[in-house]
Design a protein around this motif. Structure first.
Motif, PDB file in Angstrom:
ATOM      1  N   PHE A  44       0.709  -1.211   0.105  1.00  0.00           N
ATOM      2  CA  PHE A  44      -0.003  -0.120  -0.042  1.00  0.00           C
ATOM      3  C   PHE A  44       0.981   1.163   0.097  1.00  0.00           C
ATOM      4  CE2 PHE A  44      -3.451  -2.788   1.670  1.00  0.00           C
ATOM      5  CZ  PHE A  44      -4.203  -2.661   0.761  1.00  0.00           C
ATOM      6  N   LYS A  45       2.085   1.392   0.662  1.00  0.00           N
ATOM      7  CA  LYS A  45       2.738   2.573   0.872  1.00  0.00           C
ATOM      8  C   LYS A  45       3.637   2.520  -0.646  1.00  0.00           C
ATOM      9  CE  LYS A  45       5.194   3.354   4.598  1.00  0.00           C
ATOM     10  NZ  LYS A  45       6.062   3.525   5.589  1.00  0.00           N
ATOM     11  N   PHE A  46       3.761   1.377  -1.246  1.00  0.00           N
ATOM     12  CA  PHE A  46       4.681   1.544  -2.389  1.00  0.00           C
ATOM     13  C   PHE A  46       3.504   2.073  -3.597  1.00  0.00           C
ATOM     14  CE2 PHE A  46       6.366  -1.118  -6.058  1.00  0.00           C
ATOM     15  CZ  PHE A  46       6.937  -0.316  -6.495  1.00  0.00           C
ATOM     16  N   ILE A  47       2.386   1.739  -3.481  1.00  0.00           N
ATOM     17  CA  ILE A  47       1.455   2.309  -4.513  1.00  0.00           C
ATOM     18  C   ILE A  47       1.216   3.649  -4.382  1.00  0.00           C
ATOM     19  CG2 ILE A  47      -0.945   2.084  -5.403  1.00  0.00           C
ATOM     20  CD1 ILE A  47      -0.768  -1.255  -4.739  1.00  0.00           C
ATOM     21  N   ASP A  48       1.078   3.962  -2.872  1.00  0.00           N
ATOM     22  CA  ASP A  48       0.744   5.371  -2.768  1.00  0.00           C
ATOM     23  C   ASP A  48       2.034   6.363  -3.087  1.00  0.00           C
ATOM     24  OD1 ASP A  48      -0.695   7.608  -1.255  1.00  0.00           O
ATOM     25  OD2 ASP A  48       1.046   7.680  -0.114  1.00  0.00           O
ATOM     26  N   PHE A  49       3.226   5.721  -2.956  1.00  0.00           N
ATOM     27  CA  PHE A  49       4.535   6.406  -3.412  1.00  0.00           C
ATOM     28  C   PHE A  49       4.473   6.700  -4.896  1.00  0.00           C
ATOM     29  CE2 PHE A  49       8.453   5.620  -5.615  1.00  0.00           C
ATOM     30  CZ  PHE A  49       9.315   6.800  -5.448  1.00  0.00           C
ATOM     31  N   LEU A  50       4.183   5.542  -5.725  1.00  0.00           N
ATOM     32  CA  LEU A  50       4.008   5.628  -7.114  1.00  0.00           C
ATOM     33  C   LEU A  50       3.175   6.610  -7.623  1.00  0.00           C
ATOM     34  CD1 LEU A  50       4.306   1.792  -7.797  1.00  0.00           C
ATOM     35  CD2 LEU A  50       6.154   3.560  -8.309  1.00  0.00           C
ATOM     36  N   GLU A  51       1.995   6.531  -7.123  1.00  0.00           N
ATOM     37  CA  GLU A  51       0.720   7.538  -7.623  1.00  0.00           C
ATOM     38  C   GLU A  51       1.446   8.983  -7.331  1.00  0.00           C
ATOM     39  OE1 GLU A  51      -3.292   5.142  -7.459  1.00  0.00           O
ATOM     40  OE2 GLU A  51      -2.504   6.153  -5.623  1.00  0.00           O
ATOM     41  N   LYS A  52       1.952   9.265  -6.035  1.00  0.00           N
ATOM     42  CA  LYS A  52       2.352  10.599  -5.737  1.00  0.00           C
ATOM     43  C   LYS A  52       3.671  10.995  -6.531  1.00  0.00           C
ATOM     44  CE  LYS A  52       0.102  10.554  -1.333  1.00  0.00           C
ATOM     45  NZ  LYS A  52       0.342  10.571   0.116  1.00  0.00           N
ATOM     46  N   GLU A  53       4.605  10.142  -6.498  1.00  0.00           N
ATOM     47  CA  GLU A  53       5.965  10.532  -7.073  1.00  0.00           C
ATOM     48  C   GLU A  53       5.777  10.586  -8.931  1.00  0.00           C
ATOM     49  OE1 GLU A  53      10.028  11.359  -7.488  1.00  0.00           O
ATOM     50  OE2 GLU A  53       8.793  11.186  -5.805  1.00  0.00           O
ATOM     51  N   PHE A  54       4.989   9.860  -9.340  1.00  0.00           N
ATOM     52  CA  PHE A  54       5.018  10.080 -10.906  1.00  0.00           C
ATOM     53  C   PHE A  54       3.619  10.281 -11.222  1.00  0.00           C
ATOM     54  CE2 PHE A  54       7.940   6.548  -9.633  1.00  0.00           C
ATOM     55  CZ  PHE A  54       8.988   7.106 -10.238  1.00  0.00           C
ATOM     56  N   GLU A  55       2.858  10.869 -10.564  1.00  0.00           N
ATOM     57  CA  GLU A  55       1.317  11.825 -10.653  1.00  0.00           C
ATOM     58  C   GLU A  55       0.567  10.690 -11.681  1.00  0.00           C
ATOM     59  OE1 GLU A  55       2.404  15.470 -12.543  1.00  0.00           O
ATOM     60  OE2 GLU A  55       3.697  16.253 -10.609  1.00  0.00           O
ATOM     61  N   VAL A  56       0.387   9.539 -11.134  1.00  0.00           N
ATOM     62  CA  VAL A  56      -0.651   8.635 -11.765  1.00  0.00           C
ATOM     63  C   VAL A  56      -1.560   8.095 -11.081  1.00  0.00           C
ATOM     64  CG1 VAL A  56       1.051   7.593 -13.480  1.00  0.00           C
ATOM     65  CG2 VAL A  56       0.866   6.617 -11.282  1.00  0.00           C
ATOM     66  N   GLU A  57      -2.616   7.895 -11.350  1.00  0.00           N
ATOM     67  CA  GLU A  57      -3.738   7.031 -10.553  1.00  0.00           C
ATOM     68  C   GLU A  57      -4.027   5.693 -11.232  1.00  0.00           C
ATOM     69  OE1 GLU A  57      -8.339   8.181  -9.476  1.00  0.00           O
ATOM     70  OE2 GLU A  57      -6.822   9.820  -9.437  1.00  0.00           O
ATOM     71  N   PHE A  58      -3.766   4.723 -10.264  1.00  0.00           N
ATOM     72  CA  PHE A  58      -3.883   3.675 -10.678  1.00  0.00           C
ATOM     73  C   PHE A  58      -5.631   2.972 -10.554  1.00  0.00           C
ATOM     74  CE2 PHE A  58       0.404   3.318  -9.074  1.00  0.00           C
ATOM     75  CZ  PHE A  58       0.927   3.314 -10.406  1.00  0.00           C
ATOM     76  N   ASP A  59      -6.108   2.277 -11.387  1.00  0.00           N
ATOM     77  CA  ASP A  59      -7.398   1.795 -11.488  1.00  0.00           C
ATOM     78  C   ASP A  59      -7.294   0.365 -10.907  1.00  0.00           C
ATOM     79  OD1 ASP A  59      -9.923   0.477 -12.152  1.00  0.00           O
ATOM     80  OD2 ASP A  59      -9.467   0.549 -14.268  1.00  0.00           O
ATOM     81  N   VAL A  60      -8.133   0.470  -9.614  1.00  0.00           N
ATOM     82  CA  VAL A  60      -8.157  -0.691  -8.517  1.00  0.00           C
ATOM     83  C   VAL A  60      -8.161  -2.094  -9.509  1.00  0.00           C
ATOM     84  CG1 VAL A  60      -9.566  -2.033  -6.918  1.00  0.00           C
ATOM     85  CG2 VAL A  60      -9.475   0.628  -7.219  1.00  0.00           C
ATOM     86  N   GLU A  61      -8.853  -2.131 -10.469  1.00  0.00           N
ATOM     87  CA  GLU A  61      -9.035  -3.286 -11.392  1.00  0.00           C
ATOM     88  C   GLU A  61      -7.464  -3.952 -11.878  1.00  0.00           C
ATOM     89  OE1 GLU A  61     -11.878  -3.090 -14.474  1.00  0.00           O
ATOM     90  OE2 GLU A  61     -13.258  -2.474 -13.063  1.00  0.00           O
ATOM     91  N   ASN A  62      -6.547  -2.856 -11.872  1.00  0.00           N
ATOM     92  CA  ASN A  62      -5.100  -3.343 -12.304  1.00  0.00           C
ATOM     93  C   ASN A  62      -4.199  -3.333 -11.360  1.00  0.00           C
ATOM     94  OD1 ASN A  62      -6.063  -3.208 -15.116  1.00  0.00           O
ATOM     95  ND2 ASN A  62      -5.796  -0.985 -15.136  1.00  0.00           N
ATOM     96  N   LEU A  63      -4.574  -3.480 -10.019  1.00  0.00           N
ATOM     97  CA  LEU A  63      -3.778  -3.691  -8.806  1.00  0.00           C
ATOM     98  C   LEU A  63      -3.406  -5.149  -8.504  1.00  0.00           C
ATOM     99  CD1 LEU A  63      -4.939  -0.683  -6.502  1.00  0.00           C
ATOM    100  CD2 LEU A  63      -3.066  -0.739  -8.124  1.00  0.00           C
ATOM    101  N   SER A  64      -2.864  -5.849  -9.488  1.00  0.00           N
ATOM    102  CA  SER A  64      -2.457  -7.047  -9.086  1.00  0.00           C
ATOM    103  C   SER A  64      -0.959  -6.997  -8.840  1.00  0.00           C
ATOM    104  CB  SER A  64      -2.653  -7.799 -10.323  1.00  0.00           C
ATOM    105  OG  SER A  64      -1.836  -7.622 -11.388  1.00  0.00           O
ATOM    106  N   PRO A  65      -0.572  -8.067  -8.227  1.00  0.00           N
ATOM    107  CA  PRO A  65       0.886  -8.337  -7.597  1.00  0.00           C
ATOM    108  C   PRO A  65       1.797  -8.333  -8.595  1.00  0.00           C
ATOM    109  CG  PRO A  65      -0.563  -9.726  -6.432  1.00  0.00           C
ATOM    110  CD  PRO A  65      -1.343  -9.200  -7.518  1.00  0.00           C
TER     111      PRO A  65
END
Length: 79
Positions: A37-58
């Motif tokens: 969760f912390k990793f995904i939060d970092f990626l979204e903030k650092e690279f200004e992206v928003e991930f679709d929940v459906e694509n959040l697979s390991p």
């Protein structure tokens, strides 16, 4: 370089050494459910992206390389 930023974040947050961008972060125990969760939060903030929940697979986050590729392919990326 995106991969280097990702690697540096993960090493700082987890205290683990990542020797290869293709290392399986989940199999090596570097990422668990909480750190993911912390990793995904970092990626979204650092690279200004928003991930679709459906694509959040390991598979999209199991290595530095796969995470960087997922960010690059994100449709809302401003890169």
């Amino acid at each position: 370089m995106m991969e280097e930023k990702i690697k540096n974040f993960l090493e700082k947050e987890t205290g683990s050494k990542i020797s290869n961008y293709k290392d399986n972060l989940i199999a090596l125990g570097i990422l668990d459910s909480f750190s993911m969760f912390k990793f995904i939060d970092f990626l979204e903030k650092e690279f200004e992206v928003e991930f679709d929940v459906e694509n959040l697979s390991p598979e999209n986050f199991n290595s530095v390389s796969s995470a960087a590729e997922f960010v690059k392919n994100s449709s809302t990326s401003s890169l």
